[in-house]
Enzyme design. Structure first.
Site, PDB file in Angstrom:
ATOM      1  CG  HIS A  67      -0.265   0.426   2.348  1.00 30.09           C
ATOM      2  ND1 HIS A  67      -0.198  -1.016   3.211  1.00 30.09           N
ATOM      3  CD2 HIS A  67      -0.302   1.664   3.043  1.00 30.09           C
ATOM      4  CE1 HIS A  67       0.550  -0.469   4.133  1.00 30.09           C
ATOM      5  NE2 HIS A  67       0.186   1.029   4.236  1.00 30.09           N
ATOM      6  CG  ASP A  97       0.101  -3.910   3.084  1.00 31.89           C
ATOM      7  OD1 ASP A  97       1.167  -3.830   1.593  1.00 31.89           O
ATOM      8  OD2 ASP A  97      -0.196  -3.762   3.952  1.00 31.89           O
ATOM      9  CB  SER A 171       3.153   1.568   5.985  1.00 32.18           C
ATOM     10  OG  SER A 171       1.759   2.252   7.219  1.00 32.18           O
TER      11      SER A 171
END
Length: 410
Positions: A67, A97, A171
């Site tokens: 993402h 992911d 992230s």
């Protein structure tokens, strides 16, 4: 430890050109001239920030979340020494992911990889990343829980939960132990207020490294198919099946001609281990099988009528190919398409849909079945591909339950 580890964690920034939606009246030059409306740009640049981890200094391979770099036109990596480098996308796995990118650089520092199966609740950990685009930041905490799944964050979940502060921008960053070894990649937070509340999630290193091998080799993860649908063992099921064993996952469906069917599995069987690893619930089976490739052999131990049995299955090719809708037509962006197996309705199933997409706004919903496009019957993805003109108007016939209707997409 941090002086050794921090150079292996990088900041990632991406830019994406997005088309600006505008009122059709604004495309009329007479209307613009009459109301003195200046020409507006048809595209805008969207930027995002995240983190990454160098795991191979020789090849310049960097791990991050899918993402973080999804649909990016340009990926820029900034090292701790200030160097800024353009990165090339090697492969992505949206279901887990995880993504791998590559940078052309010398004198890189890589993180050593730890065995995440040896982690224990209470172990001290450190999160390194780029929260809110502030620059490299370090936070510390402990492992709060292991094997978190069923959260609905990713398709495949086996998260490490930590109270080390993780925020947007972290992230793709590293979760390391006190020896500076990579144990997980920071991925998500539970944030009712929008900020850190002490519940962060990281993908374990063992899971990531298994996926990384396939991403580097093929650019994608070629998951094998077992062909079973399972559910958790509830107290009611334990009582109904008169089970002595209370751990495992019960098979509720076996697909015809699947590897599971050929291995002799039946609905009602209770799977208790996969490749000698204990199964606690249905998510364990999904994760274990999801890390295996087409052609891999899987050993299954299960109970049938409280009698323990064992079998071996060879994972096959998935029978339901998927396709991102935007590969067919811009108006289908935000959808994931597959072959319908619902109530004997032949067509193309809208398996997933982004609620912020144009397709959602015009009325498409998850579970809809496209039975024709531009007046051509669409029994599968190949039929739909042949019927759709990428830049033309798309007229589709939708079957939704007992209802059927047409939609025109532009």
């Amino acid at each position: 430890m941090l002086e050794r580890s921090m150079p292996a964690v990088v900041n990632i920034s991406t830019s994406t050109q997005i088309e600006v939606k505008e009122n059709p009246l604004l495309q009329d030059p007479v209307f613009r001239h009459f109301f003195q409306i200046p020409n507006q740009p048809r595209h805008q640049q969207k930027n995002s920030l995240g983190s990454g981890v160098i795991i191979d200094s020789t090849q310049g391979l960097v791990l991050t979340n899918n993402h973080v770099i999804d649909k990016a036109d340009k990926i820029m990596v900034t090292l701790t020494d200030g160097r800024q480098l353009n990165a090339e996308l090697i492969g992505t796995d949206p279901e887990a992911d995880v993504a791998v990118i590559q940078i052309p650089a010398d004198n890189l520092t890589e993180l050593p990889i730890a065995d995440s199966s040896q982690l224990r609740v209470g172990d001290f950990v450190v999160a390194i990343g780029n929260p809110f685009g502030l620059g490299q930041t370090v936070t510390s905490g402990i492992i709060s829980a292991l094997g978190r799944s069923g959260l609905g964050i990713e398709g495949y979940e086996d998260f490490i939960q930590t109270d080390a502060s993780i925020n947007p921008g972290n992230s793709g960053g590293a979760l390391v132990n006190l020896r500076g070894e990579f144990i997980g990649m920071n991925t998500a937070i539970l944030a009712p207020t929008g900020g850190n509340v002490g519940i962060g999630f990281a993908i374990p290193s063992n899971m990531i490294m298994t996926l990384k091998e396939s991403l580097v080799k093929h650019g994608e993860v070629r998951r094998g198919l077992l062909g079973v649908t399972t559910q958790d063992l509830s107290p009611e099921l334990v009582k109904a099946f008169n089970l002595e064993n209370k751990r495992g996952a019960v098979i509720s469906r076996v697909e015809n001609n699947s590897p599971a069917a050929r291995a002799g599995l039946e609905p009602g069987d209770i799977i208790v281990s996969v490749n000698d690893k204990e199964v606690k619930n249905s998510y364990d089976i999904r994760n274990m099988v999801g890390l295996m490739q087409i052609g891999d052999k899987v050993s299954l131990r299960f109970f049938r009528n409280n009698e323990e049995k064992q079998t071996t299955a060879t994972l096959g090719k998935p029978q339901r190919p998927q396709m991102a809708g935007d590969k067919l037509h811009p108006a289908l962006e935000g959808t994931v398409l597959s072959v319908s197996q619902k109530d004997q309705v032949e067509g193309v199933l809208i398996e997933k849909i982004d609620t912020a997409s144009t397709a959602w706004k015009v009325g498409l919903r998850q579970g809809d079945v496209i039975i024709s496009a531009n007046r051509y019957r669409t029994r599968n993805l190949d039929d739909l591909t042949q019927a759709v003109t990428a830049k033309g108007v798309l007229m589709i016939n939708i079957q939704r339950g007992q209802e059927a209707f047409f939609l025109v997409l532009q």
